[in-house]
Design an enzyme around this catalytic site. Sequence first.
Site, PDB file in Angstrom:
ATOM      1  N   ASN A   7     -30.660  -1.214  -6.316  1.00  0.00           N
ATOM      2  CA  ASN A   7     -29.320  -1.764  -6.512  1.00  0.00           C
ATOM      3  C   ASN A   7     -28.404  -1.091  -5.484  1.00  0.00           C
ATOM      4  O   ASN A   7     -28.071   0.087  -5.629  1.00  0.00           O
ATOM      5  CB  ASN A   7     -28.853  -1.465  -7.939  1.00  0.00           C
ATOM      6  CG  ASN A   7     -27.413  -1.878  -8.184  1.00  0.00           C
ATOM      7  OD1 ASN A   7     -26.792  -2.536  -7.357  1.00  0.00           O
ATOM      8  ND2 ASN A   7     -26.884  -1.492  -9.339  1.00  0.00           N
TER       9      ASN A   7
ATOM     10  N   HIS B  58     -24.814  -4.501 -15.834  1.00  0.00           N
ATOM     11  CA  HIS B  58     -24.839  -3.111 -15.370  1.00  0.00           C
ATOM     12  C   HIS B  58     -23.670  -2.357 -16.015  1.00  0.00           C
ATOM     13  O   HIS B  58     -22.585  -2.923 -16.198  1.00  0.00           O
ATOM     14  CB  HIS B  58     -24.735  -3.060 -13.842  1.00  0.00           C
ATOM     15  CG  HIS B  58     -25.032  -1.701 -13.297  1.00  0.00           C
ATOM     16  ND1 HIS B  58     -24.106  -0.677 -13.337  1.00  0.00           N
ATOM     17  CD2 HIS B  58     -26.152  -1.179 -12.755  1.00  0.00           C
ATOM     18  CE1 HIS B  58     -24.662   0.415 -12.821  1.00  0.00           C
ATOM     19  NE2 HIS B  58     -25.901   0.134 -12.459  1.00  0.00           N
TER      20      HIS B  58
ATOM     21  N   GLU C 198     -30.526   2.346 -18.488  1.00  0.00           N
ATOM     22  CA  GLU C 198     -29.804   3.247 -17.594  1.00  0.00           C
ATOM     23  C   GLU C 198     -28.774   4.041 -18.396  1.00  0.00           C
ATOM     24  O   GLU C 198     -27.672   3.529 -18.679  1.00  0.00           O
ATOM     25  CB  GLU C 198     -29.075   2.453 -16.509  1.00  0.00           C
ATOM     26  CG  GLU C 198     -29.997   1.643 -15.621  1.00  0.00           C
ATOM     27  CD  GLU C 198     -29.346   1.348 -14.268  1.00  0.00           C
ATOM     28  OE1 GLU C 198     -29.945   1.730 -13.253  1.00  0.00           O
ATOM     29  OE2 GLU C 198     -28.249   0.772 -14.233  1.00  0.00           O
TER      30      GLU C 198
HETATM   31  P1  13P Z   1     -28.402   6.083  -9.093  1.00  0.00           P
HETATM   32  O1  13P Z   1     -29.872   5.920  -8.786  1.00  0.00           O
HETATM   33  O2  13P Z   1     -27.576   6.238  -7.853  1.00  0.00           O
HETATM   34  O3  13P Z   1     -28.166   7.110 -10.140  1.00  0.00           O
HETATM   35  O4  13P Z   1     -27.908   4.667  -9.719  1.00  0.00           O
HETATM   36  C1  13P Z   1     -28.623   4.099 -10.757  1.00  0.00           C
HETATM   37  C2  13P Z   1     -28.108   2.740 -11.005  1.00  0.00           C
HETATM   38  O5  13P Z   1     -27.007   2.555 -11.515  1.00  0.00           O
HETATM   39  C3  13P Z   1     -28.934   1.599 -10.584  1.00  0.00           C
HETATM   40  O6  13P Z   1     -28.469   0.403 -11.100  1.00  0.00           O
END
Ligand code: 13P
Length: 249
Positions: free
Chosen positions: A9, A96, A166
């Site tokens: 992403n 997200h 996440e």
């Molecule tokens: P990071 O890998 O930069 O922590 O971000 C994770 C994320 O939000 C992917 O959608």
Amino acid sequence: MPRPLIAGNWKMNGLKGTVAEFARMMEGYDRTMKARVDLLICPPATLLATLPVVALGSRIAIGAQDCHAKASGAHTGDISAEMIADTGATAVIVGHSERRADHGETDATVRAKAEAARRAGLIAIVCVGETEAERRAGLELDVVRTQLAGSIPDNATGAELVVAYEPVWAIGTGLIPTMDDIAVMHATIRAELVARFGAEGESMRLLYGGSVKPDNAVAILGVPNVDGALVGGASLQAATFLDIARAYC
Ligand code: 13P
């Protein structure tokens, strides 16, 4: 076990020059990796017209970071799932935590977007995850169960729906849950999906996201019910992104 997926992403990063970095990813995605792991890059919308063309023949899939629930209409600044599919992209991230926080997206919004993705023939990557305060209060499993119930459309299938767990506090911070905590959460998500979708729930890919880096990828991707990763910062460079995918090789 479903075929693993490493998704990048790029968030609000990437200009025309970034296409060269993407080309390095294509070069590095060798035969061994292709046999073992799927790769997906979700660039900003400005590169959506370019990357699917560059990616032709590489087997790296391209996705968007968001879509509107409607197919077309008076929604200034938005793009629809149909428009995303029209570029040659095959997936879209919905819900997200940055969109839930910055744009007030609710579970119902996310579900409508996931339904739009299906209507347009795109894979929806539905994101869920608790905040730091929710984890401190011991609410993380309840929060994620509620998000799953509200965000995933009925009749979802493993071919068209991916879930990304996440934890908000792990995004961009360098912090990650313990492997035991990831295992408990992913087992819980799997159980919810199987209870609701049966065998389709078994085949849905469950990604972990939040500070995934080459040095923690082997451990995280080895946790039961982790079928890949959703990578932010480390997906901006071909070397680190491919190193994460190499955890499967
Ligand atoms: P990071 O890998 O930069 O922590 O971000 C994770 C994320 O939000 C992917 O959608």
